[in-house]
Scaffold this active site. Structure first.
Site, PDB file in Angstrom:
ATOM      1  N   GLU A  75       0.819  -1.207   0.000  1.00 24.03           N
ATOM      2  CA  GLU A  75       0.000   0.000   0.000  1.00 24.03           C
ATOM      3  C   GLU A  75       0.859   1.266   0.000  1.00 24.03           C
ATOM      4  O   GLU A  75       0.551   2.220  -0.691  1.00 24.03           O
ATOM      5  CB  GLU A  75      -0.913  -0.052   1.245  1.00 24.03           C
ATOM      6  CG  GLU A  75      -1.750   1.172   1.499  1.00 24.03           C
ATOM      7  CD  GLU A  75      -2.913   1.302   0.530  1.00 24.03           C
ATOM      8  OE1 GLU A  75      -2.991   0.472  -0.399  1.00 24.03           O
ATOM      9  OE2 GLU A  75      -3.705   2.239   0.682  1.00 24.03           O
ATOM     10  N   ASP A  76       1.947   1.260   0.753  1.00 22.38           N
ATOM     11  CA  ASP A  76       2.663   2.515   0.994  1.00 22.38           C
ATOM     12  C   ASP A  76       4.061   2.609   0.392  1.00 22.38           C
ATOM     13  O   ASP A  76       4.706   3.649   0.512  1.00 22.38           O
ATOM     14  CB  ASP A  76       2.786   2.757   2.514  1.00 22.38           C
ATOM     15  CG  ASP A  76       1.423   2.982   3.155  1.00 22.38           C
ATOM     16  OD1 ASP A  76       0.517   3.437   2.436  1.00 22.38           O
ATOM     17  OD2 ASP A  76       1.264   2.692   4.345  1.00 22.38           O
TER      18      ASP A  76
END
Ligand code: MN
Length: 703
Positions: A75-76
């Protein structure tokens, strides 16, 4: 937490972790998150480490801890799921992927409005229970560090979400401790003032309280020791949130609540649990109606314990929970506790497989047979048969598995289904029949006109959509029939220069057995009654005026030359011959002379008997009209009828019957019987009708 501290912590909790893979995940995570910072100013990677720590304290397997370290990398950071699989294998990749997907679902605005559905969505989306456990640990650490977030609104939103979704979810899989901490942290941000007041009030009575707790604990221990029971006794302090909830739900004063003391007695075996109960009931007065045996009848989430309330040594009400160590473990850590009772890695893997955990959950949930808490009105198997999709505004819609985008539209609103022009799923144009997946965002684009539902019937799965479509088709049909009936009546009446007003039309109600204009129009529209029938009913003494009499109505001889005076003659059945049409006669002993069109197909029957053919010709100057029949295919707009009937009237044709057949959605077949002078007259009418833009085709039917 440093790398070695983490490994130590895991070593403490789990005897033989795979150190190599843990170290690898640690290094991978550090490298990927790089210089990213948390709101607290800490390096971002401190967060996955803490999550891993929480999971290791829950004594989860090494794979879970590794996934916790990697849970935010997709996600990051730039890491891809392929990177994860390459470095850590399929199982880890599957779990990290699952956690990432849950995180994406989480970001939907408004989703908390249907907390129960959202919890089900999370459960249904987590193909492996560990995905959920990682998510809960992730949420716990985010809540623990929420005070670093400056935006008050955001803090409150996250807290409400935690309280409504994650805390109950933790409770339902039996993780009592985690649940209570999530609740209390949320409470801190949602009602900070109330919480402060509560703590302040509790403090004032705390000294007195803690004396009582200490004393009671000693008394309990003394009595149990005297009876040779090996046990550990804990005095429990209630968390501010659970006190607040009791105040709200039970409408009790704070004083009443703080007078209640909670204790827990843990022993080795089930038989000792009942022994302890007997001893305590013998020593102190038990309060009637408070005893509960969750050992013989566990709660759905697997919770087992004996509960009783006594008048304690100092005449205080004392709540006591009696259970084994194993039950205590399960009560605090829920499903996560199962791991420590599994013997080998092999069994563990089996147990963890996606199907197995669901069976296990079902088993736990079904243990006391009741359904109210977790399952509400659905069985778990049923909700696993469900999928959850979002509207663009984030409203959750629950549908059966294999439901389509059209089902979704009907589930939101019947109108939305009836006007469902096209759909976008996750922002991409898709057919309306597309089967939805868990978490899909579905946008319904409304069409201006109702869509043709007939062809869509097979694309819906839900009962709601099916019955809505059937109802709508029926309504549309009768609506069209009403419009058509009204137009037919209007055109018949106007050919006699009369207006079909309500007052006039009502005169026909009795004879036609209808009670409203609507049903009269419907009757004529569907062809049960005709416009001229209505006309004759409302003007009984004023039969239709004709410029000329019609052949059929006038009992007159056939205006054809060449007939034989001693033989009866008639036009062929179902023929619509008019003067000027080429005709021929067929003589037969039974029927006399039958007049056919020279183009009639039936003449082939007589080809072998040329002697029966006789030449016929229309007389000149015929002073009455003949009925001609035409079939018109028109565009499906009821309004077009007017231009057709007025065209016919303008050409001096007199409509005496109008029959409608719906061919398909876009076209109508219209049969019109018109009284005309001769074949030139009808062909002029046909030509002018063919010129109308709304007319697709016109065929004259001669027979
Ligand atoms: Mn996270």
């Amino acid at each position: 937490m440093s790398q070695s501290q983490l490994v130590d912590r895991i070593l403490n909790n789990k005897p033989e972790p795979d150190k190599a893979i843990l170290n690898k995940a640690y290094i991978f995570g550090t490298k990927m998150h790089g210089r990213q910072l948390r709101a607290s100013g800490d390096p971002y990677f401190s967060h996955p480490i803490e999550v891993a720590g929480i999971l290791s304290d829950l004594k989860l397997d090494t794979t879970s801890v590794v996934c916790a370290l990697l849970h935010d990398t997709i996600e990051d950071t730039n890491a891809t799921i392929e990177d994860i699989e390459e470095n850590f294998g399929k199982e880890v990749a599957k779990l990290v992927d699952g956690v990432t997907k849950l995180t994406l679902l989480e970001g939907k605005p408004g989703s908390t409005k249907q907390a129960e559905n959202f919890r089900k969505l999370l459960l249904a989306s987590a193909s492996d229970i560990r995905i959920l456990l990682i998510k809960l640990a992730d949420r716990l650490h985010n809540m623990r560090t929420l005070h670093f977030i400056k935006d008050q609104k955001k803090r409150k939103r996250i807290s409400i979400e935690t309280l409504e979704i994650y805390a109950p979810l933790a409770g339902r899989i039996g993780m009592q401790e985690l649940k209570e901490e999530l609740e209390d942290l949320s409470f801190t941000f949602i009602e900070p003032k109330i919480r402060d007041i509560l703590i302040e009030r509790l403090k004032s009575s705390k000294k007195k309280k803690s004396k009582i707790v200490q004393f009671t604990k000693k008394e309990l221990e003394k009595v149990l020791k005297k009876n040779k029971i090996k046990s550990s006794v804990f005095g429990r302090e209630k968390k501010p949130y659970s006190i607040w909830k009791k105040l709200e739900v039970q409408h009790k004063s704070l004083e009443q609540l703080s007078d209640i003391f909670g204790f827990r007695v843990c022993v080795d075996s089930i038989s000792e649990c009942y022994q302890v109960l007997g001893i305590l009931h013998g020593e102190w007065q038990a309060i009637p109606g408070k005893f509960k045996d969750y050992i013989s009848t566990p709660k759905k989430n697997g919770y087992q314990s004996l509960h009783t309330t006594l008048m304690g040594p100092q005449n205080q009400r004392v709540e006591v929970q009696i259970r084994t160590e194993k039950m205590n473990e399960l009560a605090e850590r829920g499903l996560a506790a199962h791991w420590i009772y599994k013997d080998t890695e092999e069994v563990e893997r089996d147990y963890l497989s996606s199907i197995e955990w669901i069976n296990d959950l079902v088993d736990i949930l079904n243990r006391d047979g009741a359904t109210e808490e977790f399952l509400e009105n659905t069985k778990l198997e049923l909700f696993l048969d469900q999928i959850y999709a979002f509207t663009p505004k984030g409203t959750l819609v629950a549908l059966p598995r294999n439901a389509t985008a059209l089902d979704f539209a009907y589930a939101v609103h019947t109108e939305l289904g009836n006007f469902c022009g096209s759909v976008k799923i996750n922002g991409i144009d898709k057919p309306r029949r597309t089967i939805l997946q868990n978490g899909d965002e579905v946008e319904i684009l409304k069409s201006k006109i109702p869509v043709a539902l007939e062809s869509l019937q097979e694309f819906v799965k839900t009962g709601k959509a099916k019955s809505a479509i059937i109802r709508s088709i029926k309504e549309k049909k009768s609506h069209n029939q009403r419009l058509l009936g009204k137009a037919i009546i209007k055109s018949v009446f106007s050919s006699h220069r009369k207006k079909p007003t309500r007052d006039i039309l009502e005169r026909s109600f009795g004879a036609l057995q209808v009670n409203s204009l609507k049903s009269l129009y419907e009757l004529v529209g569907e062809g049960t009654s005709s416009g001229s029938q209505v006309y004759d009913l409302v003007f009984p003494n004023n039969k239709r005026k004709k410029r000329k009499k019609n052949y059929v109505e006038k009992n007159i001889s056939i205006p054809v030359q060449g007939l034989l005076s001693d033989m009866p003659a008639q036009f062929a059945e179902n023929s619509f011959l008019v003067p000027g049409d080429k005709i021929v006669g067929i003589v037969s002993p039974e029927k006399g002379i039958t007049i056919f069109s020279v183009d009639s197909n039936e003449l082939t029957n007589f080809e072998k008997s040329p002697e029966s053919w006789i030449k016929l010709q229309w007389k000149k100057d015929i002073d009455f009209t003949f009925t001609s029949r035409i079939k018109i295919t028109i565009i499906n707009e009821v309004g077009v009828l007017n231009s057709i009937t007025s065209t016919i009237a303008d050409y001096g044709g007199n409509i005496n019957n109008l029959i409608l057949n719906e061919k398909d959605n876009d076209f109508y077949n219209l049969i019109i019987d018109i009284n005309v002078n001769d074949n030139r007259h009808i062909s002029d009418i046909v030509k002018s009708l063919e010129g109308l833009p709304v007319v697709e085709a016109v065929i004259r039917f001669i027979g």
